[in-house]
Enzyme design. Structure first.
Site, short mmCIF file in Angstrom:
data_model
loop_
_atom_site.label_atom_id
_atom_site.label_comp_id
_atom_site.label_asym_id
_atom_site.label_seq_id
_atom_site.Cartn_x
_atom_site.Cartn_y
_atom_site.Cartn_z
N ILE A 246 -9.74 0.02 3.21
CA ILE A 246 -10.26 0.30 4.55
C ILE A 246 -9.19 -0.06 5.59
O ILE A 246 -8.75 -1.21 5.66
CB ILE A 246 -11.56 -0.49 4.81
N GLY B 196 -7.58 8.34 7.19
CA GLY B 196 -7.72 8.60 8.61
C GLY B 196 -9.16 8.72 9.08
O GLY B 196 -10.12 8.50 8.33
N SER C 27 -12.80 4.52 4.75
CA SER C 27 -13.42 4.15 6.04
C SER C 27 -14.64 5.02 6.28
O SER C 27 -14.69 6.18 5.85
CB SER C 27 -12.41 4.32 7.18
N ASP D 108 0.85 -1.19 0.00
CA ASP D 108 0.00 0.00 0.00
C ASP D 108 0.89 1.25 0.00
O ASP D 108 1.80 1.36 0.83
CB ASP D 108 -0.86 -0.05 1.29
P1 13P Z 1 -8.87 4.84 5.61
O1 13P Z 1 -7.95 5.65 6.47
O2 13P Z 1 -10.08 5.62 5.23
O3 13P Z 1 -9.22 3.53 6.21
O4 13P Z 1 -8.10 4.53 4.23
C1 13P Z 1 -7.19 3.49 4.13
C2 13P Z 1 -6.40 3.52 2.87
O5 13P Z 1 -6.68 4.20 1.92
C3 13P Z 1 -5.23 2.64 2.81
O6 13P Z 1 -4.47 2.84 1.65
O1 G3H Z 2 -3.34 4.66 3.52
C1 G3H Z 2 -2.75 4.50 4.57
C2 G3H Z 2 -3.03 3.38 5.46
O2 G3H Z 2 -4.11 3.67 6.32
C3 G3H Z 2 -1.79 2.96 6.19
O3 G3H Z 2 -1.50 3.80 7.24
O4 G3H Z 2 0.94 4.35 7.08
O5 G3H Z 2 -0.30 4.41 9.27
O6 G3H Z 2 0.20 2.23 8.19
P1 G3H Z 2 -0.06 3.70 7.99
ZN ZN Z 3 -4.52 4.86 0.90
#
Ligand code: 13P
Ligand code: G3H
Ligand code: ZN
Length: 334
Positions: free
Chosen positions: A278, A191, A237, A94
């Protein structure tokens, strides 16, 4: 070099084609620890859903990349043990932010990577994404690129303001880079604080903040330019208010946390949006359950006694998302 196929993982190609055709979206759930992973796999198996396990750069730093990779491999075996003969599990990076990180993940058995060049000037985003695609495709690993900038501040992923994806750029970007899917910006953000109270209206019945709608006109314009092309929504989310309330009731301090209403995600899932990310909702579910257990049983100090209920609560959340929001239940090929 570890080939993801030897680990029983799949890439996103076939999964996305089916999801676009079928008018549903594949869940992409982030994980950082064993309880989250168990809950995701139990939910995917129970609902017979394909699933994308996402690892962020921050997750790799927190949990150790080697351990996470073996956990994903273990997830395939665990799904089989739970009775799913042919699980469809993707291991996805990700928000990869460099060629080296993407290459490293591919060499460690990831079946899909995101290269997020969305903060770069357009030509640099194209060049970096193309480089990752050229490497990834040699190993049949699929690549997600991003155009447009999401707002929101959450750890590694930060941007001050959002810039919607420009529909006039998408054909050029997809053609020049060769990406397999495209993350777009239409008003979601990362977030639990996706909108300021000033951007929202107040529901007179519940007193809850109601956020502005997503830019479905931008999504439709993108779909017209790229018919049938897999589109990804980050920052999806919904920030369930029950979990926010539970957290606040038991000592938390989450003020004005607002997410994307589920009916908007349901609508998006029926379009070319075939992957919905999510993470925050799972964090909220876990935190709510842990706070509640510890507040109600202050003498408890066995982690299993509060991580167990947290796992159960996350599993409920994942099943709800799969069945009631994304519609990926029952969509395994075998
Ligand atoms: P949220 O913070 O809305 O759960 O998004 C997660 C996300 O886009 C991870 O790449
Ligand atoms: O898009 C981001 C994800 O919610 C991952 O968040 O970098 O805190 O692991 P993180
Ligand atoms: Zn993301």
């Amino acid at each position: 070099m570890v080939n993801y196929k030897d680990l029983g993982l799949v890439n996103t190609r076939e999964m996305f084609a089916k999801a676009v055709d079928g008018g549903y979206a594949i869940p992409a759930f982030n994980f950082n620890n064993m309880e989250q992973l168990q809950a995701i796999i139990m939910a995917a198996v129970e609902t017979k859903s394909p699933v994308i396990l996402q690892i962020s750069k921050g997750a790799r730093q927190y949990a150790n990349q080697t351990l996470l990779r073996y956990m994903a491999e273990g997830a395939v075996a665990y799904a089989k043990e739970l009775g799913c003969e042919h699980p469809e599990i993707v291991l996805h990076l990700d928000h990869g932010d460099s060629f080296e990180l993407c290459k490293n993940c591919i060499e460690m058995g990831f079946s899909s990577v995101m290269i997020d060049g969305s903060a770069l000037p357009y030509d640099e985003n194209v060049a970096l994404t193309r480089k990752v695609v050229d490497f990834a495709h040699k190993y049949d690993v699929t690549v997600e690129g991003e155009l447009g900038v999401l707002a929101g501040v959450e750890d590694e992923v930060a941007a001050e303001e959002s810039h919607y994806t420009k529909p006039e750029e998408v054909i050029d970007f997809v053609t020049k880079t060769g990406v397999d899917s495209l993350a777009i910006s239409i008003g979601t953000s990362h977030g639990a604080y996706k909108f300021t109270p000033e951007q929202c209206t107040v529901d007179p019945k519940t007193g809850r903040l109601v956020p502005p709608p997503l830019a479905f006109d931008v999504l439709e314009a993108i779909e017209k330019k790229l018919p049938g092309f897999p589109i990804v929504l980050h920052g999806s989310s919904s920030v369930p208010q029950e979990d926010v309330d539970t957290i606040n009731k038991y000592g938390g301090a989450l003020k004005a946390a607002v997410g994307i209403p589920e009916e908007q995600l349901r609508k998006a899932a029926k379009s070319a949006v075939c992957k919905i990310n999510i993470d925050s909702d799972s964090r909220l579910a876990m935190t709510a359950a842990i706070r509640k257990t510890l507040a109600e049983k202050p003498a408890e100090f066995d982690p299993r006694k509060y991580l167990g209920p947290a796992r159960d609560h996350m599993k409920e959340l994942y099943i709800h998302k799969i069945v009631n929001v994304l519609g990926s239940n029952g969509k395994l090929s075998h």
